[in-house]
Enzyme design. Structure first.
Site, PDB file in Angstrom:
ATOM      1  N   GLU A 126      73.442  60.711  67.416  1.00  0.00           N
ATOM      2  CA  GLU A 126      73.866  59.629  67.288  1.00  0.00           C
ATOM      3  C   GLU A 126      74.988  59.537  68.413  1.00  0.00           C
ATOM      4  OE1 GLU A 126      75.803  58.566  63.374  1.00  0.00           O
ATOM      5  OE2 GLU A 126      76.654  56.726  64.073  1.00  0.00           O
ATOM      6  N   GLY A 258      82.497  65.576  62.743  1.00  0.00           N
ATOM      7  CA  GLY A 258      82.839  66.238  61.661  1.00  0.00           C
ATOM      8  C   GLY A 258      81.260  66.625  61.203  1.00  0.00           C
ATOM      9  N   MET A 260      76.844  65.087  60.493  1.00  0.00           N
ATOM     10  CA  MET A 260      75.925  63.693  60.894  1.00  0.00           C
ATOM     11  C   MET A 260      74.729  63.711  59.927  1.00  0.00           C
ATOM     12  SD  MET A 260      74.974  61.574  62.958  1.00  0.00           S
ATOM     13  CE  MET A 260      73.627  60.687  62.817  1.00  0.00           C
ATOM     14  N   GLU A 261      74.577  62.611  59.705  1.00  0.00           N
ATOM     15  CA  GLU A 261      73.650  62.263  58.312  1.00  0.00           C
ATOM     16  C   GLU A 261      72.239  62.143  58.654  1.00  0.00           C
ATOM     17  OE1 GLU A 261      75.832  59.959  59.713  1.00  0.00           O
ATOM     18  OE2 GLU A 261      74.860  58.116  59.753  1.00  0.00           O
ATOM     19  N   ASN A 262      71.685  62.976  59.680  1.00  0.00           N
ATOM     20  CA  ASN A 262      70.368  62.856  60.124  1.00  0.00           C
ATOM     21  C   ASN A 262      69.667  62.854  58.750  1.00  0.00           C
ATOM     22  OD1 ASN A 262      70.987  63.490  62.758  1.00  0.00           O
ATOM     23  ND2 ASN A 262      71.643  65.428  61.688  1.00  0.00           N
ATOM     24  N   HIS A 294      80.070  61.904  51.858  1.00  0.00           N
ATOM     25  CA  HIS A 294      79.965  60.940  52.810  1.00  0.00           C
ATOM     26  C   HIS A 294      78.649  60.864  53.328  1.00  0.00           C
ATOM     27  CE1 HIS A 294      81.607  58.244  56.051  1.00  0.00           C
ATOM     28  NE2 HIS A 294      80.624  58.903  56.998  1.00  0.00           N
ATOM     29  N   GLU A 295      78.184  61.966  54.138  1.00  0.00           N
ATOM     30  CA  GLU A 295      76.977  62.396  54.880  1.00  0.00           C
ATOM     31  C   GLU A 295      75.888  62.055  53.812  1.00  0.00           C
ATOM     32  OE1 GLU A 295      77.403  62.022  57.883  1.00  0.00           O
ATOM     33  OE2 GLU A 295      79.192  62.539  57.712  1.00  0.00           O
ATOM     34  N   GLU A 317      79.478  52.623  58.697  1.00  0.00           N
ATOM     35  CA  GLU A 317      80.664  53.528  58.431  1.00  0.00           C
ATOM     36  C   GLU A 317      81.554  52.959  57.508  1.00  0.00           C
ATOM     37  OE1 GLU A 317      80.595  56.394  59.011  1.00  0.00           O
ATOM     38  OE2 GLU A 317      78.674  56.523  60.535  1.00  0.00           O
TER      39      GLU A 317
HETATM   40 ZN   LIG Z   1      79.483  58.269  58.585  1.00  0.00          ZN
END
Ligand SMILES: [Zn+2]
Length: 854
Positions: A126, A258, A260-262, A294-295, A317
């Site tokens: 991303e 911070g 990443m939500e892969n 969050h992720e 987001e």
């Molecule tokens: Zn995010």
């Protein structure tokens, strides 16, 4: 290499130009043959032309790739390499595209695409990193299932989804959920796992792992618990379950963001997942819990429902930040979380919204999307959702969210889709509300009041100053939460939400026995600047009596600002009534320690500068610093006799537990210690430093000593104790600069850039030093200009290594128009020097140009 574009104006992308891709991507199969300098990536992608395509051009993004071969349905073809990718003539029926490329992960210091961090392979795709891995339609509205084979001699080789096979030197993965390429991930290296498990509410067992470098296994337990709490919370509150058999988190040292939500394989900056009482502070623990949540929450808000294009970034987001704030409020203290968020919003987003980098939560143009991962997109994006929830009510909010998940699962969506579910679920017209997404700038709301014969009237006038490209603004819908108090402190009207929709609007309250004291913008119900003529005694009254905890804090904060501003402008002495109010509050053991700690924390010097600027004064950083010092010293003296008792009473005994209660007490205890250190020559702090068994207390003691210039021995001891721990060393680097006096700040930072442990290649370390420099207001803005010069020199040096982090850190200059003409000229010269750098990245070029052109 095309990250370093020449200094000609780079291409600008516009929201209005959006066109869907002309092909469906039916499936993607990738094979990686890993090698640090020559990784081969083979892709086999099935494309089907769309019957209704507006545009048949077959263009695949690709950057920094060496194309070895390309085939269509097994026959070699010649692809035309063009700016930013390739084009090829393709059949008008379904076909299999195959390409082989070679990439160089070891040389990838930009940390976008596939790169190496401490000998480990990892990815960050991303927003547009996948195009540095292979040729692909690298845009979020192209979604497909991915099958991945990794060949190499790494002990652990991971990708998205579920494992489907592994053997000596290979591993295969399949992700059944269609996803955009930005959610692709691969990790390979010598890793060990901290395992866990979770059973979803429908009874599915999910295997959980946190993967770390050997030696870090002891720092995973807290993160694992946070993950399980997040999974449970999302089921309980939003009804959302996890959808794979496996959820992996990997900690990586060199990372721009911070985390990443892969899909199924979250990659975290190690600072946002590794935690232990010995090495992490309470603030670290809270942040880690929030980022893991969050992720994880992105699995639905981001992954299952993604963004159509990057202009819609706040769709995922803003919503996910809003959800993680709800989670933290539920896990910890709701008012404390709200206050902390507003402090952060004012520190980061308000200056952005009021300066040359202002943009709406949904921008309409960009050159480099990496420059729009901003406080406006994230934090203001979340505030917009908070306002929406307040306007429609809780029940309607969850009704609309259910409709969103039902209607859009598996789709790439827009802000229009998002607002439509609220309109359909509630019957409400949101066309005026939508201005929050398209207009930049922080609205100012001026409030006046009137009272006669039992009727009280509040009149609101809203306006938003011009921002780049938006000279005029229309009035917005502003939910204004208001309560009324009687002069003896009773609440005569509970909170109600007034809906502002006009430029000027009045609301009346009937049947009041006497003129009430209004408590306006409760819970900070809208991200606006409230302007109201009031007295310090009314502020002190609200600090003592307001029934809304946020506004109680806000009254104290406003009072603190008034006192500071008077000290700066008139050389006034610290206000005695305010000091008395503070003393009363800090000694009141009935009050929540976390709340007392927040009231005792002064507004930041940058905040005072901003306040002066808003009122038409030119802030003098040195005077602001001097006022802060005088105030704190006076407060310490006023509290002198109570400090030892308060210190003892707030010291947390027993083993360290990183919970909200303990954290609140330790926060108050640390504030008391810093005051005490001004009076006792550092005796108590030295004792605390020597006996501390956790980082929160060790760090607080060190900070108090260093601020008082009495911490040399402890600083040296701290270095010797922790020099092998990268994350603790980041604290050590930052603290020395944060505690430096204005005239020595730049020199201290400069010396630290010569330290053997300083590195341009590790974003955390670079930010620890340069971020601390920019964060020391009086030091960075010292009249010598040395702070500006040092930051510019380091940004120029970093740009060729890591453009993304460079561009983001350029924002330290965004408030430059606040200051006097001499400082403005100094900053302008530094910005021009950066812009004139040969082969400047398009990331940095865009940021600096925007700051200079405003
Ligand atoms: Zn995010």
């Amino acid at each position: 290499m095309n990250d370093a574009a020449p200094n000609a104006a780079p291409q600008t992308f516009y929201l209005k130009d959006y066109k869907p891709f002309g092909y469906e991507v039916e499936s993607v199969k990738l094979t990686f043959q890993l090698s640090p300098n020559a990784t081969k990536v083979h892709s086999a992608i099935r494309f089907t032309p769309k019957a209704d395509a507006e545009d048949n051009r077959f263009f695949l993004h690709g950057e920094q790739l060496s194309l070895i071969s390309a085939k269509i349905d097994g026959t070699p073809v010649t692809a035309r390499l063009v700016e930013g990718g390739l084009e090829c003539d393709v059949p008008r029926t379904s076909f299999l595209w195959e390409a082989e490329v070679e990439i160089d992960p070891a040389a990838n210091t930009a940390l976008e695409g596939l790169y190496m961090s401490n000998g480990m392979y990892c990815t960050q795709c991303e927003a547009e990193g996948f195009r540095k891995i292979t040729y692909y339609p690298d845009r979020p509205d192209v979604m497909s299932t991915f099958t991945v084979r990794i060949e190499g001699d790494e002990p652990v080789m991971l990708s998205n989804g579920n494992p489907t096979g592994a053997g000596e030197g290979w591993a295969e993965w399949h992700d059944p959920w269609p996803k955009p390429a930005y959610l692709f991930a691969l990790v390979a290296g010598d890793l060990v796992n901290h395992p866990g498990s979770f059973t979803t509410k429908s009874g599915k067992d999910v295997e959980l792992n946190i993967w770390v470098r050997p030696g870090d296994e002891g720092k995973c337990a807290f993160g694992m618990e946070a993950l399980k709490k997040s999974m449970k919370w999302d089921e309980d509150v939003y009804g959302l379950e996890y959808d794979l058999d496996l959820f992996n988190i990997v900690a990586v040292d060199d990372f721009n963001m911070g985390a990443m939500e892969n899909k199924g394989l979250n990659i975290f900056n190690s600072s946002c997942v590794l935690a232990s009482p010995e090495t992490s502070t309470d603030a670290n623990f809270e942040r880690i819990e929030a980022i893991i949540a969050h992720e994880y929450f992105h699995n639905w808000t981001g992954n299952r429902i993604t963004c159509r294009d990057w202009f819609q970034l706040c769709l995922k987001e803003g919503l996910t930040v809003f959800r993680d704030a709800q989670f933290t409020a539920d896990m910890r203290s709701e008012p404390v979380k709200r206050i902390e968020d507003v402090i952060a919003l004012r520190a980061r987003q308000f200056p952005e919204d009021g300066g040359p980098l202002a943009h709406p939560p949904r921008p309409e143009e960009f050159q480099e999307i990496n420059n729009f991962y901003t406080a406006t997109v994230y934090e203001k994006g979340a505030e917009v959702i908070g306002m929406l929830k307040r306007l429609v009510g809780d029940d309607n909010y969850y009704k609309a969210l259910n409709l969103y998940f039902e209607r859009h699962d598996g789709q790439a969506c827009t802000i229009e889709d998002w607002l439509k579910v609220f309109e359909d679920a509630t019957g409400r017209d949101l066309s005026q509300f939508k201005l929050w997404y398209s207009q930049a700038g922080t609205p100012r709301v001026k409030v006046t009041e009137d009272y006669a014969d039992g009727t009280y009237t509040l009149t609101f006038e809203q306006s938003t100053p011009p921002t780049p490209g938006q000279p005029e603004k229309a009035p917005r819908v502003i939910p204004m939460a208001v309560g009324l108090l009687s002069p003896n402190g009773d609440e005569v009207r509970a909170t109600e939400v007034l809906e502002l929709t006009e430029a000027k609007q009045s609301f009346t309250f009937e049947g009041l026995a006497s003129k009430p004291v209004p408590s306006i913008l409760r819970e900070f119900s809208a991200p606006v600047i409230l302007e109201r003529e009031t007295t310090n005694s009314e502020r002190a009254f609200l600090l003592a009596h307001d029934t809304d905890p946020f506004n109680r804090w806000e009254a104290g904060n406003a009072l603190a600002k008034e006192v500071r501003v008077a000290m700066v402008l008139d050389g006034a002495a610290p206000d005695a009534a305010y000091l008395d109010a503070l003393e009363k509050l800090v000694r009141d053991d009935e009050q929540d320690p976390a709340f007392r700690a927040l009231v005792l924390s002064p507004p930041s010097q940058s905040d005072i500068a901003q306040t002066l600027h808003e009122r038409g004064h030119t802030p003098d950083p040195q005077k602001i610093y001097d006022a802060a010092e005088t105030f704190t010293q006076t407060l310490a003296q006023q509290l002198e006799t109570s400090l030892p008792r308060l210190y003892a009473a707030t010291t947390v005994e027993g083993p360290y537990v990183p919970d909200a209660d303990g954290a609140g007490k330790r926060a108050l205890n640390s504030r008391i210690l810093s005051l005490l250190t001004r009076l006792d020559g550092g005796e108590q702090a030295a004792r605390q430093y020597a006996s501390a068994d956790n980082m929160t207390q060790q760090y607080a003691a060190l900070a108090a000593l260093m601020k008082a210039e009495k911490g040399e021995t402890q600083s040296q001891a701290f270095f010797e104790q922790w020099q092998d721990d990268r994350l603790v060393m980041d604290k050590w680097f930052a603290l020395q600069i944060a505690c430096a006096a204005p005239e020595t700040t730049a020199a201290t930072a400069k010396e630290l850039t010569q330290h053997p442990l300083f590195s341009m290649k590790n974003p955390n370390r670079f930010r620890a030093v340069m971020g601390a420099l920019a964060g020391n207001h009086a030091g960075f803005h010292h009249a010598s200009g040395a702070g500006y010069q040092l930051l510019a020199e380091n940004l120029i040096a970093l740009d060729s290594v890591n453009p993304q982090t460079t561009a983001r850190m350029c924002a330290a200059f965004q408030t430059w128009k606040r200051y006097d003409s001499k400082r403005q000229a100094q900053i302008q010269a530094e910005l021009e020097r950066i812009l004139a750098t040969r082969d400047l990245s398009r990331d940095t070029h865009e940021m600096v140009s925007r700051m200079l052109s405003a």
